[in-house]
Structures are given as C-alpha cells and as structure tokens.
Design an enzyme around this catalytic site. Structure first.
Site, short mmCIF file in Angstrom:
data_model
loop_
_atom_site.label_atom_id
_atom_site.label_comp_id
_atom_site.label_asym_id
_atom_site.label_seq_id
_atom_site.Cartn_x
_atom_site.Cartn_y
_atom_site.Cartn_z
N LYS A 68 0.86 -1.19 0.00
CA LYS A 68 0.00 0.00 0.00
C LYS A 68 0.89 1.23 0.00
CE LYS A 68 -3.87 2.05 2.63
NZ LYS A 68 -4.76 1.89 3.80
N SER A 144 -9.64 1.97 2.80
CA SER A 144 -8.74 2.73 1.95
C SER A 144 -7.72 1.87 1.22
CB SER A 144 -8.01 3.78 2.79
OG SER A 144 -7.21 3.14 3.76
N SER A 168 -9.89 -0.53 6.98
CA SER A 168 -9.32 -0.40 5.63
C SER A 168 -8.61 -1.63 5.08
CB SER A 168 -8.36 0.77 5.58
OG SER A 168 -9.10 1.95 5.45
N1 GLN Z 1 -13.05 4.22 6.18
C1 GLN Z 1 -12.45 4.63 7.40
C2 GLN Z 1 -12.05 6.08 7.31
O1 GLN Z 1 -12.32 6.68 6.33
C3 GLN Z 1 -11.29 3.76 7.74
C4 GLN Z 1 -10.04 4.11 7.03
C5 GLN Z 1 -8.89 3.24 7.42
O2 GLN Z 1 -9.05 2.21 8.05
N2 GLN Z 1 -7.72 3.70 7.02
O3 GLN Z 1 -11.48 6.63 8.19
#
Ligand code: GLN
Length: 478
Positions: A68, A144, A168
């Site tokens: 990532k 994400s 994410s």
């Molecule tokens: N969707 C969540 C957010 O927008 C989690 C993001 C994540 O786990 N990096 O914060």
C-alpha cells in the site's frame, strides 16, 4: 496467480524462479491494470534485480508482495494517494514491516492505490486514480486499501500489505473477495507507515488464502525498537493454527451487528457462513455489544483529532508539493496545504482541529475517549463468554463508483462493523463467504468478519481456515 504457498513450492521444485514470477506479474499488470487501476507505480527492473540475490530457503524467499502506497520502501516513491506527495517524495528508509519482509526473503513489488492518507472507504479519495472492483468494474473496491485488495483479486499480485485504521484492510478484502487480517494494536510495527490516526493504525496482510495470511503475518509481526507501541512478546507460530479443528469454539453473534441497515443479501450470506461454522462444531452464542451505536461518532472524533495533528507535518518545507508565489512562510504553508490536500483530508483536518480546540475539547474529544473505553469494555465482557465474534464486514456489497462520493455521512456508515475493533485495539479478519445472488447486478463478493481477543490472531486463523477449507469460495475464479 499462485498463492504464496504454491509459489514457494514451485521455487522449491525448480519449476519457477522469482524472476519468472516477477515477469509474469509484470505482464499481467500491463494487460489488466489499465482497467483496474490498482497500482500507482511499479518497478519491474528493481524487483528483478532484488530477485537475483534472494535466499529461497527463507520463509518468504523470492515472494513478491504489493505494498500500500502509505508504507515507506527505501528509494521508492510513497504518494499516500495525495497530490501533496505525488511522485515528489522518495522514501529515505524502509518501514519496520519492510525490513521484516526483506529479512524473510520477500520482495516488495508495486505500490498499491489508496484513499488519500488512508481516509475513505472506496479509493475514490485517491488524488491519483479510482481503483475499480475486479468483479464489477463499475463498482468501488472498498478502501482505503482498495488498491491492495483489487490487485490481489485481479491476479495482479500474489499478496499485499494494507493498513487498517477503521476497517481499511477488512472492508476492501470483503468487497473484492480476498482475505484481510487486521492485527491487534501493537502486534505489528507502525514505523514507516505514514500516520493517519496513531492510536488506531495497524498494518496487515491481504491475501488469497488464510494460510497465506498466517505466513505474511508471521513475517511482519514482532517488536521494533522504532515503535514504542509495538509489543515485545514472542510471536506465535501462526501457521500451526492452520488445520486445527474448531469443535466447541464459542462464537459470539452481536445482535447489534445484524440489525437495521444490513443489506438482506449480505445478511443471508453471512448467516449461511455462521451455520457452516456451526456444522464444523462451533457453538454460536448471542451476545450484545451495547455501545455499538456510538462507534461511528467516537471513531470520527478520535481519528480526525489524531489526523489533524499527524498531518500538521506536511508543511512543504522538506518534502512535498510547495506552492509557488507565496508571500511569506505562513502563506507558503497555507497555500501548499490548500493546493496539496484533497477535500476529504481537509474536512478531517478541520473537524479534528475543532474537536481538539479549547472550549470543545471536553465536549467532544474527552467524551469520545470515555466512550472508547466503554466500547473496549463491551468486548472485554463479551470475550469472557465467547472465544471469537462473528459478523458481517460491511452493511452492503460493493457500491457503484460515485454513489456515495458526495455524501460523507453515508460513506462513514459503511465502516459501522469494522471500526469498533480498532477502537478496542483487538484483532479481526475478513474471509470470503460467498456472493450476492441478485439478478439486478453481477455476483459480488461478501466477507465474514471474525474478531478475536487481543493477540489471539491464531484463533482467527484457526476458525477462518476451518471455514475456508469447508467451502469453495476461495477457489471461485474471477
Ligand atoms: N473508512 C475509514 C475512514 O475513512 C477507515 C479508514 C482506514 O481504516 N484507514 O477513516
């Protein structure tokens, strides 16, 4: 693509070399990533050069792993999906997990797309590109870590690393039909992971199988002197949990996770998976996590507060996109941040700064910390009665690109089943458990979430593998 285990076997038998594997991957990426857009960049020559000196006797000897684009790999760009850093920042050092991967013989290959600074649930917040779900390219892959999930699902990677602050890893894994494991907070080093919310962030594996998740988790776990929150405890042999039976394992079903708002197709699929666990000898127990309804609000106060302070370092002085024509230093900060950050990142910085400001701190931030303790206690009490907790990962299958992009609240609610694990610091896994059946759209993958006690990743692996082995979902080809 072969799994990690299969790839290792082909190296051992001499059927393949790491160079062959990297060239095949590179060709596949060239052919399909124009449509999927899972990678921000990849450097085949650098990976081939690394492959020449690799020790094949190591646990991940010669295995390419997609990373990532929020994890530093020395000499490679690290954009975090942001215009602020886009190709202007080259990582000067290896993150803790990358050092550990290299020590296990793995080769970092390819930078996977993501929501900007890991903020989002669809990868639509990436300033670079929107990744598409390989099962239906009109839909989002989740986020994400949407790039990591999509490249594994689209046969463009053997396995990948993602990061999970509020879901994410697990959410994109569920929506793309791969396995995603969020380790317990402190299991894996965060050194060199560009910070979003430091009390919630964890790096973890995204793989084709549970067995591979165990192997990759093994390689990245363990103490790192550069991260004081990373625990010193010995790392168990995760692969030894693969193949263990689950007779008598008590699996808690939180009633709040099967309530209103859960799509009927997802509910049916997850319930069938739970029935399958029961047929393997697990004992379902109804439980309650009474503070669940406050989790989204709590998370979006704590995560934004931490993000607002973490992102203060992006001043465009030493790295990043510096705005031209600034009048003075303050103006340079202001313009660079104005031009470099996307809308969602700005929204969170503003929100986070607000909840930390004097006068509002007690009402929001302090209050959220108290509720976080209550959420954590819900889990502690539940785990006195059960060994694991089972639930859906997401309230709906993958949604259409653009469907929620103008509605931040709708997007935040997509995290409802995943964020509590981060607030409580416990571990969780998403394992593919079937497909939607509706005639209205293509079949879309659904994930089963299993949550475990702190540092009980072995239990997750045991139950997820027993389930996976008893179904054919993992072998369902794209
Ligand atoms: N969707 C969540 C957010 O927008 C989690 C993001 C994540 O786990 N990096 O914060």
């Amino acid at each position: 693509m072969p799994t990690i285990t299969e790839l290792r076997a082909s190296y051992q038998s001499g059927d393949l070399t790491p160079g062959d594997a990297i060239r095949t991957l590179s060709k596949t990426i060239d052919n399909t990533d124009g449509e999927i857009k899972g990678y921000i960049s990849y450097d085949t020559d650098a990976a081939l050069a690394e492959a020449q000196n690799v020790d094949l006797s190591l646990p991940l000897g010669g295995v390419p792993i997609a990373i990532k684009d929020v994890i530093n790999v020395k000499g490679q760009p690290c954009t975090c999906g942001s215009n602020f850093l886009d190709q202007k920042y080259t990582a000067p050092y290896d993150a803790g997990v990358i050092k550990k991967l290299r020590a296990a013989g793995a080769i970092p290959f390819g930078r996977a797309n993501m929501d900007e600074f890991a903020m989002g649930s669809s990868t639509e917040n990436s300033a670079i590109q929107t990744t598409r779900n390989p099962w239906d390219t009109s839909r989002i892959p989740g986020g994400s870590s949407g790039g990591s999930a999509a490249v594994v699902a689209a046969n463009e990677a053997i396995a990948a690393l993602g990061s999970d602050t509020g879901g994410s890893i697990r959410q994109p894994a569920a929506l793309c039909g791969c396995v995603g494991l969020k380790p317990t907070y402190g299991r894996v080093s965060r050194y060199g992971l560009v910070a979003f919310a430091s009390s919630l962030d964890q790096i973890g594996p995204m793989t084709q199988t549970v067995e591979d998740a165990a192997l990759l988790l093994q390689a990245i776990s363990g103490h790192d002197a550069h991260d004081s929150t990373c625990v010193k405890d010995a790392v168990p042999d995760y692969s030894s949990f693969v193949g263990q039976d689950i007779k008598g394992l008590k699996i808690g079903l939180p009633k709040e996770y099967f309530a209103e708002g859960l799509d009927a197709e997802v509910k049916n699929t997850v319930e069938a998976a739970i029935a399958q666990l029961e047929s393997l000898g697990a004992e379902p127990v109804e439980i309650s996590l009474p503070h669940t309804e406050y989790a989204v609000a709590t998370y979006y106060i704590i995560a934004t507060a931490e993000a607002s302070t973490n992102l203060a370092r992006f001043d465009a002085v030493r790295y990043g996109r510096r705005a031209p024509d600034a009048d003075n230093l303050i103006d340079q900060y202001r313009r660079s941040r104005e031009q470099g950050f996307g809308e969602e990142v700005k929204r969170r910085i503003i929100l986070g700064t607000y909840v930390l400001s004097s006068g509002y701190y007690d009402a929001y931030y302090l209050q959220a910390q108290k509720v976080r303790t209550l959420i954590r206690k819900d889990f502690t009490e539940a785990f006195e009665k059960v060994d694991l907790i089972a639930s859906p990962v997401t309230p709906t299958p993958a949604f259409k690109i653009g469907e929620k992009s103008n509605d931040p609240m709708a997007m935040y609610l997509a995290d409802i089943y995943t964020i509590s694990a981060n607030l409580a610091g416990i571990c969780g896994i998403s394992v593919p458990c079937g497909f939607t059946q509706s005639d209205d759209h293509k079949p879309l993958p659904v994930g089963l979430q299993l949550l475990g006690k702190p540092f009980a990743e072995g239990d997750l692996i045991k139950a997820a593998h027993a389930y996976e082995k008893s179904t054919t979902w993992q072998k369902t080809a794209l």
